[in-house]
Scaffold this motif. Structure first.
Motif, mmCIF file in Angstrom:
data_model
loop_
_atom_site.group_PDB
_atom_site.id
_atom_site.type_symbol
_atom_site.label_atom_id
_atom_site.label_comp_id
_atom_site.label_asym_id
_atom_site.label_seq_id
_atom_site.Cartn_x
_atom_site.Cartn_y
_atom_site.Cartn_z
ATOM 1 N N THR A 201 -4.324 7.106 -2.561
ATOM 2 C CA THR A 201 -3.903 5.873 -1.904
ATOM 3 C C THR A 201 -3.930 4.734 -2.914
ATOM 4 O O THR A 201 -4.707 4.753 -3.870
ATOM 5 C CB THR A 201 -4.826 5.499 -0.721
ATOM 6 O OG1 THR A 201 -6.152 5.323 -1.202
ATOM 7 C CG2 THR A 201 -4.803 6.564 0.360
ATOM 8 N N VAL B 135 0.602 5.921 0.133
ATOM 9 C CA VAL B 135 -0.079 7.209 0.091
ATOM 10 C C VAL B 135 0.728 8.075 -0.859
ATOM 11 O O VAL B 135 1.959 8.025 -0.854
ATOM 12 C CB VAL B 135 -0.142 7.839 1.496
ATOM 13 C CG1 VAL B 135 -0.680 9.249 1.441
ATOM 14 C CG2 VAL B 135 -0.978 6.979 2.426
ATOM 15 N N TRP C 20 0.843 -1.180 0.000
ATOM 16 C CA TRP C 20 0.000 0.000 0.000
ATOM 17 C C TRP C 20 0.888 1.243 0.000
ATOM 18 O O TRP C 20 2.082 1.166 0.281
ATOM 19 C CB TRP C 20 -0.960 0.002 1.186
ATOM 20 C CG TRP C 20 -0.302 0.154 2.531
ATOM 21 C CD1 TRP C 20 -0.143 1.318 3.238
ATOM 22 C CD2 TRP C 20 0.284 -0.881 3.328
ATOM 23 N NE1 TRP C 20 0.504 1.058 4.425
ATOM 24 C CE2 TRP C 20 0.776 -0.276 4.506
ATOM 25 C CE3 TRP C 20 0.446 -2.251 3.163
ATOM 26 C CZ2 TRP C 20 1.409 -1.000 5.504
ATOM 27 C CZ3 TRP C 20 1.085 -2.972 4.164
ATOM 28 C CH2 TRP C 20 1.552 -2.363 5.314
#
Length: 116
Positions: free
Chosen positions: A43, A33, A31
């Protein structure tokens, strides 16, 4: 090509519009940002296979207030000693589009007050 993406930072090849993402990884879960340039906040979340290929879903809010969502498959390559991701992407809805982008790894910023 086994790759651990945890802590790696990427931006569009040759700087793009200044959008930068910092990736995290735990096992096959990845993941990040991202923000900068036209992006207020974005995101990504997805998985990484044994070859380092990322399969990701993304959302972002632009400075115009537009909300964009889509998915991508990012394949790692080495380019002059640097890690580059070939990103094949597709956007959904009113912003529907497809394309190929390239993301290059960039070094982490130096801590404030670090000697040069």
């Amino acid at each position: 090509m086994r790759i651990d993406y945890d802590g790696r930072r990427f931006q569009a090849l040759h700087g793009g519009d200044g959008t930068c993402a910092e990736y995290r990884q735990r096992g096959d879960l990845v993941w990040a940002v991202f923000e900068g340039g036209h992006v207020r906040r974005g995101t990504i979340t997805g998985t990484c296979d044994d070859e380092g290929v990322l399969r990701l879903a993304y959302t972002m809010v632009l400075h115009t207030g537009e909300v964009i969502a889509g998915h991508s498959t990012n394949t790692p390559q080495r380019l002059g000693g640097r890690l580059v991701l070939r990103e094949v992407w597709q956007r959904y809805g009113e912003h529907a589009a497809t394309g190929v982008s390239y993301l290059e790894e960039i070094p982490a910023p130096e801590p404030a007050g670090a000697p040069r």
